[in-house]
Design a protein around this motif. Structure first.
Motif, PDB file in Angstrom:
ATOM      1  N   VAL A   1     -20.079  -6.448  15.060  1.00 26.53           N
ATOM      2  CA  VAL A   1     -21.414  -6.923  14.687  1.00 26.53           C
ATOM      3  C   VAL A   1     -21.592  -6.854  13.171  1.00 26.53           C
ATOM      4  O   VAL A   1     -21.294  -5.832  12.550  1.00 26.53           O
TER       5      VAL A   1
ATOM      6  N   SER B   1     -21.584 -12.033  15.192  1.00 23.14           N
ATOM      7  CA  SER B   1     -20.952 -11.082  16.109  1.00 23.14           C
ATOM      8  C   SER B   1     -19.737 -11.694  16.784  1.00 23.14           C
ATOM      9  O   SER B   1     -19.560 -12.919  16.784  1.00 23.14           O
TER      10      SER B   1
ATOM     11  N   TRP C   1     -17.474  -6.045   9.112  1.00 24.83           N
ATOM     12  CA  TRP C   1     -18.235  -5.851  10.346  1.00 24.83           C
ATOM     13  C   TRP C   1     -18.934  -4.515  10.197  1.00 24.83           C
ATOM     14  O   TRP C   1     -18.306  -3.512   9.846  1.00 24.83           O
TER      15      TRP C   1
ATOM     16  N   ARG D   1     -31.629  -7.037  19.371  1.00 24.04           N
ATOM     17  CA  ARG D   1     -30.279  -7.430  18.958  1.00 24.04           C
ATOM     18  C   ARG D   1     -30.330  -8.732  18.158  1.00 24.04           C
ATOM     19  O   ARG D   1     -29.696  -8.848  17.111  1.00 24.04           O
TER      20      ARG D   1
ATOM     21  N   TYR E   1     -30.923  -2.752  15.291  1.00 21.35           N
ATOM     22  CA  TYR E   1     -29.790  -2.610  16.210  1.00 21.35           C
ATOM     23  C   TYR E   1     -29.831  -1.257  16.921  1.00 21.35           C
ATOM     24  O   TYR E   1     -29.524  -1.169  18.113  1.00 21.35           O
TER      25      TYR E   1
ATOM     26  N   ASN F   1     -17.092  -5.098  20.821  1.00 22.29           N
ATOM     27  CA  ASN F   1     -18.203  -5.742  20.112  1.00 22.29           C
ATOM     28  C   ASN F   1     -18.033  -5.502  18.617  1.00 22.29           C
ATOM     29  O   ASN F   1     -17.925  -4.348  18.183  1.00 22.29           O
TER      30      ASN F   1
ATOM     31  N   VAL G   1     -28.846  -8.924  14.288  1.00 25.66           N
ATOM     32  CA  VAL G   1     -27.482  -9.417  14.106  1.00 25.66           C
ATOM     33  C   VAL G   1     -27.433 -10.717  13.318  1.00 25.66           C
ATOM     34  O   VAL G   1     -28.118 -11.684  13.637  1.00 25.66           O
TER      35      VAL G   1
END
Length: 179
Positions: A30, A129, A92, A122, A56, A28, A126
């Motif tokens: 993000v 992602s 990221w 989430r 998050y 992942n 975000v």
């Protein structure tokens, strides 16, 4: 530039067509918002505005018990930043490695109502992602003491098979039926 927040129906079908059996690790990546946006999930909004990172963290706190109960585990959670090798200016903010014992277990977790109840944290957190399912490979050159995730390439194992035709938009929201 397009953003990616949820898997598409076609991406889910492609995941099943890969024929992964056994453990799968999800990478992942993000990018977080400066300020979380709870407009689509006001029932989860805290009384005062919070950062994307704080939202998050709420998502992770909500998710971990459900992940563990499904047989999965959080292998790594890290703070990101700019690329060492990659485009200038791109970043990221968080990277995670999440292990599930099969794609079917991942789907059961990702479509479970109790997990979905906190997914709004989430979504609020975000900005963009990426989610990359990884299949373990044996290490080349023999045993040097390292232990990779066991290989997951086997189209012959039926215990993890799901019917990709059972997906409905938006993905993932409905329970999947085993073949």
């Amino acid at each position: 530039m397009p953003v990616y927040l949820e898997p598409t129906q076609e991406a889910a079908r492609a995941l099943f067509r890969r024929g992964l059996a056994g453990e799968v690790v999800m990478l992942n990546l993000v990018r977080l918002r400066a300020v979380a946006d709870y407009a689509a999930h006001p029932q989860l909004a805290p009384p005062q505005p919070v950062s994307g990172a704080q939202a998050y963290d709420r998502y992770i706190a909500h998710t971990l018990p459900h992940l563990t109960a499904s047989g999965g585990s959080l292998l790594f959670l890290g703070e990101g930043g700019p690329w060492l090798i990659g485009p200038d200016g791109a970043r990221w903010d968080r990277a995670m490695l999440v292990r599930q014992h099969s794609v079917a277990a991942f789907m059961a977790f990702a479509t479970h109502e109790a997990y979905l109840a906190g997914l709004g944290h989430r979504m609020a957190a975000v900005e963009d992602s990426r989610l990359l399912p990884l299949a373990g490979l044996p290490l080349p050159g023999g045993d040097d003491g390292a232990r990779p995730v066991r290989s997951t390439r086997s189209a012959d194992r039926q215990e993890d098979a799901l019917d990709p035709a059972s997906f409905h938009e938006p993905f993932p929201r409905e329970r999947l039926r085993p073949r």
